[in-house]
Design a protein around this motif. Sequence first.
Motif, PDB file in Angstrom:
ATOM      1  N   ASP A 169       0.820  -1.219   0.000  1.00  0.00           N
ATOM      2  CA  ASP A 169       0.000   0.000   0.000  1.00  0.00           C
ATOM      3  C   ASP A 169       0.850   1.263   0.000  1.00  0.00           C
ATOM      4  O   ASP A 169       0.460   2.296  -0.546  1.00  0.00           O
ATOM      5  CB  ASP A 169      -0.925   0.019   1.223  1.00  0.00           C
ATOM      6  N   SER A 170       2.024   1.176   0.648  1.00  0.00           N
ATOM      7  CA  SER A 170       2.887   2.355   0.753  1.00  0.00           C
ATOM      8  C   SER A 170       3.900   2.437  -0.389  1.00  0.00           C
ATOM      9  O   SER A 170       4.748   3.330  -0.400  1.00  0.00           O
ATOM     10  CB  SER A 170       3.649   2.333   2.076  1.00  0.00           C
ATOM     11  N   GLY A 171       3.798   1.506  -1.343  1.00  0.00           N
ATOM     12  CA  GLY A 171       4.790   1.474  -2.414  1.00  0.00           C
ATOM     13  C   GLY A 171       6.170   1.155  -1.908  1.00  0.00           C
ATOM     14  O   GLY A 171       7.175   1.657  -2.393  1.00  0.00           O
ATOM     15  N   TYR A 172       6.223   0.286  -0.880  1.00  0.00           N
ATOM     16  CA  TYR A 172       7.466  -0.139  -0.233  1.00  0.00           C
ATOM     17  C   TYR A 172       8.193   1.014   0.451  1.00  0.00           C
ATOM     18  O   TYR A 172       9.412   1.019   0.573  1.00  0.00           O
ATOM     19  CB  TYR A 172       8.382  -0.866  -1.217  1.00  0.00           C
ATOM     20  N   ASP A 173       7.431   2.002   0.905  1.00  0.00           N
ATOM     21  CA  ASP A 173       7.983   3.080   1.721  1.00  0.00           C
ATOM     22  C   ASP A 173       8.014   2.592   3.161  1.00  0.00           C
ATOM     23  O   ASP A 173       7.006   2.592   3.864  1.00  0.00           O
ATOM     24  CB  ASP A 173       7.113   4.331   1.594  1.00  0.00           C
ATOM     25  N   MET A 174       9.198   2.187   3.617  1.00  0.00           N
ATOM     26  CA  MET A 174       9.308   1.570   4.938  1.00  0.00           C
ATOM     27  C   MET A 174       9.045   2.564   6.059  1.00  0.00           C
ATOM     28  O   MET A 174       8.566   2.199   7.129  1.00  0.00           O
ATOM     29  CB  MET A 174      10.692   0.924   5.094  1.00  0.00           C
ATOM     30  N   LEU A 175       9.341   3.852   5.820  1.00  0.00           N
ATOM     31  CA  LEU A 175       9.098   4.860   6.839  1.00  0.00           C
ATOM     32  C   LEU A 175       7.605   4.983   7.134  1.00  0.00           C
ATOM     33  O   LEU A 175       7.196   5.107   8.288  1.00  0.00           O
ATOM     34  CB  LEU A 175       9.660   6.210   6.388  1.00  0.00           C
ATOM     35  N   GLN A 176       6.803   4.931   6.086  1.00  0.00           N
ATOM     36  CA  GLN A 176       5.351   5.000   6.278  1.00  0.00           C
ATOM     37  C   GLN A 176       4.842   3.798   7.068  1.00  0.00           C
ATOM     38  O   GLN A 176       3.957   3.915   7.914  1.00  0.00           O
ATOM     39  CB  GLN A 176       4.653   5.077   4.913  1.00  0.00           C
TER      40      GLN A 176
END
Length: 610
Positions: free
Chosen positions: A497-504
């Motif tokens: 869901d976050s496009g592999y944005d680990m911070l999110q």
Amino acid sequence: MLTLGISGLYHDSAAALCMDGMIIAAAQEERFTRIKHDLNIPYHAIDYCMKEAGSSVKNLDCVVYYDNPFLTLDRSLKNVIALGKEGKQFAERNLSSLLHNKIWIEDHLRKRYGKIGREDALWFAEHHISHCASAFYPSPFEEAAILTIDGVGEWTTTAIGVGRGNSIQILKRINYPHSLGLLYSAFTYFCGFKVNSGDYKFMGLAPYGEPVYTDLIKENLIDIKQDGSFRLNLEYFDFYRNDVMTNEKFAELFGGERRAPESLITKREMDIAASAQKVTEEVILLLARHAKEITGMNHLVMAGGVALNCVANGKLVQENIFDDIWIQPAAGDAGGALGAALYAEYQLGKEKRVAAGDMQKGSYLGPQYSEEEIRSFLDKEGYKYHAIDKEQNLYLEIAGLLEKGKVIGLFQGRMEYGPRALGNRSIIADARSEEMQAKINLKIKYRESFRPFAPSVLEEDVSKYFELTKRSPYMLIVANVNENRRKPFHVLESLTDSGYDMLQVVRTGRSDIPAVTHVDYSARIQTVSKETNPYYYGVLEAYKRKTNCSVIVNTSFNVRGEPIVCTPKDAYRCFMRTEMDVLVLENCILYKEEQGTFIDEDWQNEFQLD
């Protein structure tokens, strides 16, 4: 009997001093030199140990080095011979250090101290014997199975042994080049992290991935037998040839070149980490079962760098193969100094070993600074502080700051021995905050946002928060957060869901203590007891009174690329170079907004990203 143990000239140099079987002092060299993983002869650590005992090196009954460099030379020479014409690079990298430094360590020590103990002699302990001794002798068990696993020490990479009273015996070994530690380091290297210091990052990455490469690893890289023994397929590795861990064939197996350090972490690295972790756990569990089978022991002790894999340790606890396990908190090479000293004490001395509880003393074995010394330092430098009486409001004041969301550098008591901060050189914060993990990683530790933080919890309350009923004083066991505290969360869906944005993903609450809950609901737990650390216990107890929560964030007091702080000066520098809110030095509280401009001329020269 007064015995000094030394480790050094490989990585994580350290010194440890024992007297009649009791541990007097132990510390890593890096804490004094401020060089992370310092591998030099630990002169500063030796000097500290002798100062703690009020003695000098000349008065020592025995001085022991944790490794036999002549056996290591034997391995290196045979490695070069086996490589033939291809062995030149390996020889240049390994033999030069051995021939110029390691086999001459006795002379180096004499040059510094004039005389090495009363006998003017240096003893050599075998590497895995040192590990075995560091695991067994400080443990609370009269007898136990022993399991040591690391990269390599002389020839041995894995050993199963047994300890009874003063006696330690190694029963089985796995030898170089077949090494679980080197396999894990190969994956760490391939995923763009630094060998020997990036393994924690690699382990922390594993829960983000899926173990889709497990079968591929077992079919191509490692042949695992039912007794836990294994062999590596050397066609895929280069660690025995040169200074890189893997080769092109390894890269082809995983669909592309090694991840460049500091570049974007992709789904591939997450899945490799999950798969490597699963294979590591399988081998450790098989080895533990075999150790139980051949020793018949009810207790297990562990050391060696792989014993710091707290996720695997948690699985080992869950399996109930043994009634109880004890893991050396300085399980890597640094702990070898302690093992060497204790082995000499119990083999050469007249002291009879009596198991009388945990002899590691909470691993609080390093330097301590009195309230008077700290106030003198602060007054001399002109730093503004507030001195508060410990018996009155200090713990409540710290608890109140935590409740308000302040990030605190806590410096008190004796410095910890080993890689974990255990409340004496720690950064602490509110575990209930969903923003805290990202805040500390990005603005204070200056490291990857995905890395999890450990909880410190009152020992008597551990089962209220975690699926753990045992003590875990050294932050070496991972267990899950209790189901009733969890919030709906699925790491793969969140990553997608976050496009592999680990911070999110990190900023998504996963429980009512989100700052210490990893994405798979796990936590690396430190239980805190009043007997072992009354100050830190007092802080937690006061925090519980204020918030009805007895869990806080605990991470090491340092920034990325720097060792854990040792002195009040180290602590102040780290405090002022980061966005930490408060510094507590024993009973002195310093607020960031009250401090003047801090100019650190050494910063640019000293601070190197790891």
